[in-house]
Design a protein around this motif. Structure first.
Motif, short mmCIF file in Angstrom:
data_model
loop_
_atom_site.label_atom_id
_atom_site.label_comp_id
_atom_site.label_asym_id
_atom_site.label_seq_id
_atom_site.Cartn_x
_atom_site.Cartn_y
_atom_site.Cartn_z
N HIS A 1 0.50 -1.03 0.11
CA HIS A 1 -0.19 0.12 0.10
C HIS A 1 0.73 1.17 0.02
O HIS A 1 1.98 1.25 0.31
N ALA A 2 0.00 2.34 -0.11
CA ALA A 2 0.65 3.58 0.09
C ALA A 2 1.01 4.14 1.34
O ALA A 2 0.42 3.53 2.28
N ALA B 1 -1.84 4.50 4.33
CA ALA B 1 -2.86 3.65 4.16
C ALA B 1 -2.41 2.29 4.91
O ALA B 1 -1.71 2.18 5.81
N ASP B 2 -3.16 1.21 4.68
CA ASP B 2 -2.79 -0.16 5.26
C ASP B 2 -3.13 -1.21 4.08
O ASP B 2 -3.72 -0.87 3.06
N GLY B 3 -3.12 -2.55 4.41
CA GLY B 3 -3.52 -3.63 3.49
C GLY B 3 -4.77 -3.41 3.19
O GLY B 3 -5.21 -4.07 1.97
N ALA B 4 -5.65 -2.96 4.06
CA ALA B 4 -7.27 -2.84 3.66
C ALA B 4 -7.55 -1.94 2.27
O ALA B 4 -8.48 -2.16 1.75
N ASP B 5 -6.30 -1.04 1.86
CA ASP B 5 -6.47 -0.24 1.01
C ASP B 5 -6.76 -1.08 -0.63
O ASP B 5 -7.21 -0.46 -1.33
N TRP B 6 -6.47 -2.46 -0.52
CA TRP B 6 -6.48 -3.36 -1.58
C TRP B 6 -7.77 -4.02 -1.71
O TRP B 6 -8.03 -4.73 -2.54
N ALA B 7 -8.92 -3.61 -0.69
CA ALA B 7 -10.01 -4.48 -0.68
C ALA B 7 -10.84 -4.62 -1.79
O ALA B 7 -11.44 -5.24 -2.24
N GLY B 8 -11.03 -3.44 -2.61
CA GLY B 8 -11.54 -3.36 -3.95
C GLY B 8 -10.93 -4.08 -5.08
O GLY B 8 -11.77 -4.65 -5.78
N SER B 9 -9.68 -4.44 -5.01
CA SER B 9 -8.86 -5.02 -6.24
C SER B 9 -8.58 -6.68 -5.79
O SER B 9 -8.63 -7.50 -6.76
N ALA B 10 -8.58 -6.81 -4.53
CA ALA B 10 -8.14 -8.17 -4.08
C ALA B 10 -9.04 -9.25 -4.42
O ALA B 10 -8.72 -10.35 -4.85
N PRO B 11 -10.21 -8.95 -4.43
CA PRO B 11 -11.27 -10.39 -4.81
C PRO B 11 -11.15 -10.61 -6.25
O PRO B 11 -10.78 -11.76 -6.53
N ALA B 12 -10.81 -9.70 -7.21
CA ALA B 12 -10.61 -10.12 -8.51
C ALA B 12 -9.23 -10.79 -8.75
O ALA B 12 -9.03 -11.68 -9.44
N LEU B 13 -8.35 -10.23 -8.09
CA LEU B 13 -6.84 -10.71 -8.35
C LEU B 13 -6.92 -12.18 -7.62
O LEU B 13 -6.27 -12.95 -8.34
N ALA B 14 -7.74 -12.37 -6.53
CA ALA B 14 -7.58 -13.80 -5.97
C ALA B 14 -8.44 -14.78 -6.86
O ALA B 14 -8.26 -15.92 -6.69
N ALA B 15 -9.20 -14.39 -7.48
CA ALA B 15 -10.23 -15.15 -8.47
C ALA B 15 -9.24 -15.60 -9.51
O ALA B 15 -9.76 -16.53 -10.26
N LEU C 1 6.34 -16.69 5.88
CA LEU C 1 5.23 -17.32 5.51
C LEU C 1 5.81 -18.26 4.54
O LEU C 1 4.65 -19.09 4.01
N GLY C 2 6.88 -18.64 4.52
CA GLY C 2 7.53 -19.72 3.58
C GLY C 2 7.13 -19.42 2.14
O GLY C 2 7.18 -20.25 1.36
N ILE C 3 6.95 -18.07 1.72
CA ILE C 3 6.96 -17.72 0.26
C ILE C 3 8.29 -17.46 -0.30
O ILE C 3 9.04 -16.59 0.15
N GLN C 4 8.68 -18.42 -1.25
CA GLN C 4 9.90 -18.33 -2.03
C GLN C 4 10.01 -17.61 -3.06
O GLN C 4 11.05 -16.95 -3.47
N ARG C 5 8.96 -17.49 -3.84
CA ARG C 5 8.80 -16.70 -5.14
C ARG C 5 7.33 -16.04 -5.14
O ARG C 5 6.59 -16.77 -4.93
N THR C 6 7.28 -14.84 -5.70
CA THR C 6 6.13 -14.28 -5.69
C THR C 6 6.21 -12.92 -6.57
O THR C 6 7.27 -12.50 -7.05
N VAL C 7 4.94 -12.49 -6.90
CA VAL C 7 4.85 -11.04 -7.69
C VAL C 7 4.56 -10.13 -6.69
O VAL C 7 3.68 -10.43 -5.85
N VAL C 8 5.22 -8.92 -6.68
CA VAL C 8 5.01 -8.03 -5.75
C VAL C 8 4.51 -6.87 -6.48
O VAL C 8 5.07 -6.30 -7.61
N VAL C 9 3.39 -6.23 -6.16
CA VAL C 9 2.84 -4.93 -6.78
C VAL C 9 2.73 -3.97 -5.46
O VAL C 9 2.11 -4.26 -4.41
N GLY C 10 3.02 -2.75 -5.92
CA GLY C 10 3.23 -1.56 -4.87
C GLY C 10 2.59 -0.38 -5.49
O GLY C 10 2.73 -0.04 -6.63
N HIS C 11 1.86 0.52 -4.63
CA HIS C 11 1.38 1.76 -4.96
C HIS C 11 2.13 2.78 -4.06
O HIS C 11 2.10 2.58 -2.98
N SER C 12 2.78 3.64 -4.82
CA SER C 12 3.26 4.93 -4.23
C SER C 12 4.20 4.60 -3.45
O SER C 12 5.37 3.86 -3.73
N LEU C 13 4.14 4.67 -1.88
CA LEU C 13 5.28 4.01 -1.09
C LEU C 13 5.59 2.52 -1.24
O LEU C 13 6.66 2.36 -1.34
#
Length: 105
Positions: free
Chosen positions: A32-33, A36-50, A88-100
């Motif tokens: 997030h920027a 803000a906090d992680g809840a800032d992605w609440a509008g986008s996360a459902p579509a991304l998780a699908a 969390l044991g995540i070795q590889r991921t895509v990272v997306v960031g907004h502003s900060l």
């Protein structure tokens, strides 16, 4: 992603995060920027998780419900996210960031 955050111990602090999507799906981390906090992605996360993706939206240090032991250096926040992924044991991921979050990514 408005559910109460989970927490992980990483880089010496407690980091709060939200998670959505199938447990076995490829991970996607959303940063997030400032102010803000992680809840800032609440509008986008459902579509991304699908996608399907396992979407993680951590609260950066000093934001939301994550600890703030002082300082907001990009390098420190980068190290927080690296440690978060390790916790969390995540070795590889895509990272997306907004502003900060983009600078941290």
């Amino acid at each position: 992603m408005n559910t109460p955050p989970h927490t992980a111990q990483a880089n010496g602090i407690t980091q709060a995060y939200r998670v959505r999507g199938p447990q076995d799906a490829e991970p996607l981390v959303l940063l997030h920027a400032r102010g803000a906090d992680g809840a800032d992605w609440a509008g986008s996360a459902p579509a991304l998780a699908a996608g399907p993706r396992r979407v993680y939206a951590p609260d950066l240090r000093g934001h939301g419900r994550s600890d703030w032991p002082g300082g907001y250096a990009y390098e420190t926040m980068r190290d927080d996210i690296r440690a978060f992924l390790g916790a969390l044991g995540i070795q590889r991921t895509v990272v997306v960031g907004h502003s900060l979050g983009g600078a941290v990514a």
